[in-house]
Scaffold this motif. Structure first.
Motif, PDB file in Angstrom:
ATOM      1  N   GLN A 141       6.247   3.573  -9.301  1.00 33.61           N
ATOM      2  CA  GLN A 141       5.473   2.279 -10.134  1.00 33.61           C
ATOM      3  C   GLN A 141       4.314   3.173 -10.864  1.00 33.61           C
ATOM      4  O   GLN A 141       3.166   2.836 -11.748  1.00 33.61           O
ATOM      5  N   LYS A 142       4.722   4.457 -11.259  1.00 42.26           N
ATOM      6  CA  LYS A 142       3.843   5.222 -12.532  1.00 42.26           C
ATOM      7  C   LYS A 142       2.245   5.132 -12.009  1.00 42.26           C
ATOM      8  O   LYS A 142       1.356   4.513 -12.978  1.00 42.26           O
ATOM      9  N   ARG A 143       2.042   4.904 -10.697  1.00 38.17           N
ATOM     10  CA  ARG A 143       0.772   5.199 -10.117  1.00 38.17           C
ATOM     11  C   ARG A 143      -0.115   5.859 -10.572  1.00 38.17           C
ATOM     12  O   ARG A 143       0.963   7.209 -10.379  1.00 38.17           O
ATOM     13  N   PRO A 144      -1.382   6.189 -10.959  1.00 38.89           N
ATOM     14  CA  PRO A 144      -2.668   7.091 -11.446  1.00 38.89           C
ATOM     15  C   PRO A 144      -2.709   8.295 -10.509  1.00 38.89           C
ATOM     16  O   PRO A 144      -4.264   8.054 -10.780  1.00 38.89           O
ATOM     17  N   THR A 157       1.027  -1.287   0.115  1.00 39.42           N
ATOM     18  CA  THR A 157       0.253  -0.545   0.191  1.00 39.42           C
ATOM     19  C   THR A 157       1.153   1.380   0.072  1.00 39.42           C
ATOM     20  O   THR A 157       0.146   2.024  -0.570  1.00 39.42           O
ATOM     21  N   HIS A 158       1.907   1.606   0.686  1.00 34.84           N
ATOM     22  CA  HIS A 158       3.176   2.277   0.926  1.00 34.84           C
ATOM     23  C   HIS A 158       1.739   3.744   1.220  1.00 34.84           C
ATOM     24  O   HIS A 158       2.314   4.491  -0.011  1.00 34.84           O
ATOM     25  N   PHE A 159       1.198   3.774   1.515  1.00 40.53           N
ATOM     26  CA  PHE A 159       0.618   4.989   2.732  1.00 40.53           C
ATOM     27  C   PHE A 159       1.364   6.005   2.894  1.00 40.53           C
ATOM     28  O   PHE A 159       2.363   5.810   3.092  1.00 40.53           O
ATOM     29  N   GLY A 160       0.943   7.061   2.532  1.00 39.39           N
ATOM     30  CA  GLY A 160       1.776   8.274   2.702  1.00 39.39           C
ATOM     31  C   GLY A 160       3.721   8.842   1.459  1.00 39.39           C
ATOM     32  O   GLY A 160       3.745   9.378   1.680  1.00 39.39           O
ATOM     33  N   ASP A 161       3.219   7.773   0.596  1.00 40.47           N
ATOM     34  CA  ASP A 161       5.033   7.512   0.183  1.00 40.47           C
ATOM     35  C   ASP A 161       4.751   7.858  -1.277  1.00 40.47           C
ATOM     36  O   ASP A 161       4.162   7.630  -2.400  1.00 40.47           O
ATOM     37  N   GLU A 191     -10.782   4.266   0.670  1.00 40.34           N
ATOM     38  CA  GLU A 191     -11.783   4.073   0.626  1.00 40.34           C
ATOM     39  C   GLU A 191     -11.859   2.233  -0.522  1.00 40.34           C
ATOM     40  O   GLU A 191     -13.128   2.169   0.110  1.00 40.34           O
ATOM     41  N   ARG A 192     -11.415   1.956  -1.291  1.00 41.40           N
ATOM     42  CA  ARG A 192     -11.790   1.486  -1.777  1.00 41.40           C
ATOM     43  C   ARG A 192     -11.429   0.050  -0.738  1.00 41.40           C
ATOM     44  O   ARG A 192     -11.726  -1.497  -1.225  1.00 41.40           O
ATOM     45  N   TRP A 193     -10.525  -0.112   0.123  1.00 38.72           N
ATOM     46  CA  TRP A 193     -10.350  -1.477   1.144  1.00 38.72           C
ATOM     47  C   TRP A 193     -11.673  -1.329   1.529  1.00 38.72           C
ATOM     48  O   TRP A 193     -12.657  -2.393   1.775  1.00 38.72           O
ATOM     49  N   ARG A 200      -3.660  -5.265  -8.082  1.00 34.08           N
ATOM     50  CA  ARG A 200      -4.891  -6.139  -7.716  1.00 34.08           C
ATOM     51  C   ARG A 200      -6.091  -4.758  -7.959  1.00 34.08           C
ATOM     52  O   ARG A 200      -6.450  -5.050  -6.906  1.00 34.08           O
ATOM     53  N   GLY A 201      -5.780  -3.535  -8.702  1.00 28.58           N
ATOM     54  CA  GLY A 201      -7.140  -2.697  -8.247  1.00 28.58           C
ATOM     55  C   GLY A 201      -6.787  -1.576  -7.517  1.00 28.58           C
ATOM     56  O   GLY A 201      -7.759  -1.046  -6.954  1.00 28.58           O
ATOM     57  N   PHE A 202      -5.599  -1.502  -6.002  1.00 24.25           N
ATOM     58  CA  PHE A 202      -5.592  -0.826  -5.518  1.00 24.25           C
ATOM     59  C   PHE A 202      -6.175  -1.151  -4.228  1.00 24.25           C
ATOM     60  O   PHE A 202      -7.009  -0.177  -3.318  1.00 24.25           O
TER      61      PHE A 202
END
Length: 161
Positions: free
Chosen positions: A20-23, A9-13, A36-38, A148-150
């Motif tokens: 990782q090119k997260r959107p 998850t790397h919250f706050g990073d 929210e997704r969790w 896995r779709g966050f």
């Protein structure tokens, strides 16, 4: 009660967004979506196995765990210091676990294995660390949010993918 799996998850990073090119446009947006997704899939009585790399700052972990639904177990990753492992809110903390679920033997660790206990007896290896970039071996699954779709996923979802 449903059992879920997640990792990385790397919250706050902010580094994870770039590397990782997260959107996401910001850390706040990323964290909001992850939470929210969790909570959209995990209920208060469900079990979640987090296979490591929870958050950038260990000091943030207790408040995060309080916001996330479920009974949470941590399998420590390379970015989980002692303070993350010691945070209140974990039902258990380890580096490795083997459990039986829905007729499957699950071998779990933050890191993917080249071979694992029971590999030739159909045991499954669940891992994180590779952020969806590692070509899996037979019966090996990356449960990290990037793959896995966050959101946390069930064993059924993992096997069906």
């Amino acid at each position: 009660m449903t059992v879920f799996f997640t990792a990385d998850t790397h919250f706050g990073d902010h580094r994870t967004i770039n590397i990782q090119k997260r959107p996401f446009d910001s850390v706040a947006a990323m964290d909001a979506v992850l939470i929210e997704r969790w909570n959209a899939v995990v209920g208060p009585g469900d079990i979640v196995w987090h296979l490591g790399d929870v958050a950038r700052r260990a000091a943030d972990v207790p408040a995060l765990l309080a916001r996330l639904h479920g009974v949470k177990h941590l399998l420590r990753g390379n970015n989980d210091p002692d303070a993350t492992a010691d945070a209140p809110g974990w039902a258990s903390v380890a580096s490795y676990a083997e459990i039986d679920l829905a007729g499957h033997r699950l071998i779990m660790c933050h890191y993917p294995f080249r071979s694992w206990n029971g590999q030739h007896r159909r045991a499954l290896n669940l891992h994180g660390h590779s952020h969806g970039r590692l070509k899996p071996m037979l019966r090996q699954y990356d449960v990290g949010v990037d793959a896995r779709g966050f959101a946390p996923v069930t064993l059924e979802q993992i096997i069906a993918a």
